[in-house]
Write an enzyme that holds these catalytic residues in place. Structure first.
Site, short mmCIF file in Angstrom:
data_model
loop_
_atom_site.label_atom_id
_atom_site.label_comp_id
_atom_site.label_asym_id
_atom_site.label_seq_id
_atom_site.Cartn_x
_atom_site.Cartn_y
_atom_site.Cartn_z
CB SER A 1 1.20 9.29 3.31
OG SER A 1 0.21 9.97 4.04
CD GLU B 1 -3.83 13.01 4.42
OE1 GLU B 1 -4.41 13.64 3.54
OE2 GLU B 1 -4.31 12.83 5.56
CE1 TYR C 1 2.84 14.36 1.51
CE2 TYR C 1 0.82 13.36 2.36
CZ TYR C 1 2.20 13.44 2.33
OH TYR C 1 2.95 12.58 3.10
P1 NAP Z 1 9.13 16.52 7.25
O1 NAP Z 1 9.52 16.69 8.67
O2 NAP Z 1 8.25 17.52 6.60
O3 NAP Z 1 10.49 16.38 6.41
C1 NAP Z 1 10.47 16.43 5.01
C2 NAP Z 1 11.90 16.34 4.52
O4 NAP Z 1 11.88 16.42 3.08
C3 NAP Z 1 12.80 17.51 5.01
O5 NAP Z 1 14.10 17.01 5.22
C4 NAP Z 1 12.79 18.45 3.81
O6 NAP Z 1 13.91 19.29 3.74
C5 NAP Z 1 12.81 17.43 2.67
N1 NAP Z 1 12.40 18.00 1.40
C6 NAP Z 1 11.38 18.84 1.15
N2 NAP Z 1 11.37 19.16 -0.15
C7 NAP Z 1 12.39 18.52 -0.73
C8 NAP Z 1 12.92 18.48 -2.05
N3 NAP Z 1 12.38 19.20 -3.04
N4 NAP Z 1 14.00 17.72 -2.28
C9 NAP Z 1 14.58 17.01 -1.28
N5 NAP Z 1 14.15 17.01 -0.01
C10 NAP Z 1 13.06 17.77 0.25
O7 NAP Z 1 8.42 15.10 7.01
P2 NAP Z 1 8.42 13.80 7.97
O8 NAP Z 1 7.30 13.93 8.91
O9 NAP Z 1 9.79 13.54 8.45
O10 NAP Z 1 8.00 12.68 6.91
C11 NAP Z 1 8.97 11.94 6.19
C12 NAP Z 1 8.31 11.34 4.95
O11 NAP Z 1 7.24 10.51 5.35
C13 NAP Z 1 7.70 12.35 3.99
O12 NAP Z 1 7.82 11.83 2.69
C14 NAP Z 1 6.25 12.41 4.39
O13 NAP Z 1 5.46 12.83 3.30
C15 NAP Z 1 6.01 10.97 4.76
N6 NAP Z 1 4.99 10.70 5.77
C16 NAP Z 1 4.98 11.34 6.96
C17 NAP Z 1 4.05 11.01 7.92
C18 NAP Z 1 4.02 11.66 9.28
O14 NAP Z 1 3.00 11.53 9.96
N7 NAP Z 1 5.09 12.31 9.70
C19 NAP Z 1 3.12 9.99 7.65
C20 NAP Z 1 3.17 9.33 6.42
C21 NAP Z 1 4.12 9.68 5.50
P3 NAP Z 1 13.95 20.73 4.51
O15 NAP Z 1 14.31 20.41 5.94
O16 NAP Z 1 15.00 21.46 3.78
O17 NAP Z 1 12.58 21.33 4.37
O1 F7E Z 2 -3.61 17.61 10.19
C1 F7E Z 2 -6.79 19.07 11.28
C2 F7E Z 2 -6.57 18.90 9.79
O2 F7E Z 2 -1.62 18.80 9.25
C3 F7E Z 2 -4.30 16.63 10.93
C4 F7E Z 2 1.46 14.77 7.35
O3 F7E Z 2 2.56 14.29 8.07
O4 F7E Z 2 0.05 13.05 8.24
C5 F7E Z 2 0.19 14.45 8.12
O5 F7E Z 2 -0.92 14.99 7.41
C6 F7E Z 2 -5.77 17.00 11.02
C7 F7E Z 2 -6.41 17.39 9.70
O6 F7E Z 2 -1.65 16.25 9.42
C8 F7E Z 2 -5.60 22.37 12.18
O7 F7E Z 2 -7.67 19.43 9.05
C9 F7E Z 2 -7.37 21.17 12.52
O8 F7E Z 2 -7.66 16.78 9.59
O9 F7E Z 2 -1.41 17.57 11.45
P1 F7E Z 2 -2.00 17.64 10.11
P2 F7E Z 2 -2.24 15.48 8.16
O10 F7E Z 2 -2.96 16.38 7.24
O11 F7E Z 2 -3.00 14.32 8.70
C10 F7E Z 2 -0.02 12.34 6.99
C11 F7E Z 2 -0.11 10.86 7.31
C12 F7E Z 2 1.07 12.68 6.07
O12 F7E Z 2 1.51 11.86 5.27
C13 F7E Z 2 1.44 14.12 5.97
O13 F7E Z 2 2.73 14.25 5.40
O14 F7E Z 2 -5.87 18.15 11.87
N1 F7E Z 2 -6.52 20.42 11.79
N2 F7E Z 2 -6.83 22.38 12.78
C14 F7E Z 2 -5.41 21.14 11.56
N3 F7E Z 2 -4.26 20.82 10.92
C15 F7E Z 2 -3.29 21.76 10.87
N4 F7E Z 2 -2.12 21.48 10.25
N5 F7E Z 2 -3.44 23.00 11.46
C16 F7E Z 2 -4.58 23.35 12.13
O15 F7E Z 2 -4.69 24.45 12.64
#
Ligand code: NAP
Ligand code: F7E
Length: 354
Positions: free
Chosen positions: A135, A137, A158
């Protein structure tokens, strides 16, 4: 015979798009799901068929990244060609509330899976290719643009857990010669995005506000900048990495950053609304340490994988809003017919704010 893929996190946003993508490539997909008291397969229900029927292309197995024994058993049973580790407690804000669990799933969970894979490859003698969901992050406070050479500076449990997972993956590649790739993906969104991530929280609220189903949207830091792409574009890169001759690590991003405020402005404007009348700041949504600015340099992925994002920022906002307007219309129709529709408000308000 088509290939077999095993996906952790198959019920998540990316898991559902990746399953569709791999099905189109002729794969049989196996997914690990968690036992839940309510069904948690909404994103993949349209892909699932009764396993008693012939030609089933999606099979689900109970398991959890906190349960190494189950991971080993599933790996043995599926005997996959490719493993995609997408499972995670993926909410950054929530990781401050449940840091130990987040590290157990994201960091140690990855180690459990890699170690099970190492033994499986040794015993079966079959080469298996592994994708690790890294990520942006992990870059945290490192200034943009961030690429594969940028030094990690995570700002949350995270982010720190993903850094650990990244290095576990690199170490298993170097120590045991496993084919392991780290994808360092910047934020990617879609109509299937979880409703507590900021983009979906905004488009969901705009849909409901424009139909008079709610009036206010409470948000935290509007100044944070993110490089937002479309999840459907990004899952392709996971597969592309595993088709290369040698395993490597890649940044995946659009190269364009926007603030949360810009996302808000565009989504409200798209619905013909003035955001200032509806958005309020709630400091409980602030994070103890924020990631201020992320903007990725994906030139390596462009050069080596030949990948380019297709969906831009404006189209992404439009796509998500269209979906959430449809949801709000459905809610209004059901309300009009006397049915109360649950909208997950309790989860949105849980803990110190998501
Ligand atoms: P998501 O929608 O939150 O999906 C997370 C998945 O992980 C869900 O299927 C969840 O199951 C499963 N999970 C949670 N806890 C688990 C556990 N203890 N054991 C096995 N499975 C578990 O995330 P996503 O957006 O699809 O992201 C996919 C991956 O890419 C994640 O690793 C995330 O951290 C990473 N990532 C995401 C982004 C982004 O912007 N979306 C960017 C960079 C990296 P349930 O449905 O049961 O909760
Ligand atoms: O926040 C700001 C918050 O929760 C984005 C995950 O998929 O991407 C995701 O992480 C920004 C942050 O995503 C609210 O403070 C303001 O600066 O949508 P987010 P994230 O933290 O960037 C990365 C790449 C991952 O890997 C993660 O799994 O938005 N923000 N107001 C808020 N964020 C939330 N959630 N809620 C608010 O009300």
């Amino acid at each position: 015979m088509g290939k077999r893929a095993l996906i952790t996190g198959v019920t998540g946003q990316d898991g559902s798009y990746l399953t569709e993508f791999l099905h189109a490539k002729g794969y049989e997909v196996h997914g690990i799901i968690r036992r839940a008291s309510l069904f948690n397969t909404e994103r993949i229900d349209h892909l699932y068929r009764d396993p008693h029927l012939a030609g089933v292309k999606l099979r689900l197995h109970y398991g959890d990244l906190t349960d190494g024994t189950a991971l080993r058993r599933v790996l043995e049973a599926v005997d996959p060609d490719e493993v995609y580790n997408l499972g995670a407690q993926s909410h950054v804000r929530v990781s401050f509330d449940i840091p130990e669990y987040t590290a157990d799933v994201v960091a140690v969970g990855t180690l459990r899976l890699l170690d099970a894979l190492r033994d499986h490859v040794t015993q079966s003698g079959r080469p298996v290719r592994y994708y690790q969901a890294g990520s942006s992050e992990m870059f945290g406070a490192a200034p943009p643009p961030q690429n594969e050479r940028t030094v990690f500076y995570p700002r949350s449990p995270y982010g720190a857990s993903k850094v650990a997972a990244h290095w576990f993956a690199v170490n298993y590649r170097e120590a045991y010669g496993l084919f392991v790739c780290n994808g360092i993906l910047f934020n990617h969104e879609s109509p299937r995005r979880g409703e507590t991530f900021v983009t979906r929280k905004i488009t969901r609220a705009v849909g409901r506000i424009s139909l008079g189903l709610q009036d206010k949207l409470y948000l935290g830091n509007l100044d944070a900048k993110r490089d937002w792409g479309f999840a459907g574009d990004y899952v392709e890169t996971m597969w592309l990495m595993l088709q290369e001759e040698h395993p490597d690590d890649y940044v995946i991003a659009t190269g364009e950053a926007h603030s949360v405020r810009e996302f808000v402005e565009r989504a409200f404007a798209e619905a013909g609304l003035d955001w200032r009348r509806h958005v309020e700041i709630d400091s409980s949504y602030f994070r103890p340490t924020e990631v201020d600015s992320l903007c990725g340099d994906a030139s390596k992925a462009q050069r080596v994988l030949g990948w380019q994002p297709r969906v831009g920022f404006a189209e992404l906002v439009r796509m998500m809003l269209k979906h959430d307007l449809d949801l709000a219309r459905r809610e209004r129709t059901l309300n009009g017919a006397g049915f109360e529709v649950p909208v997950g408000g309790a989860a949105l308000a849980a803990g110190s704010g998501t």
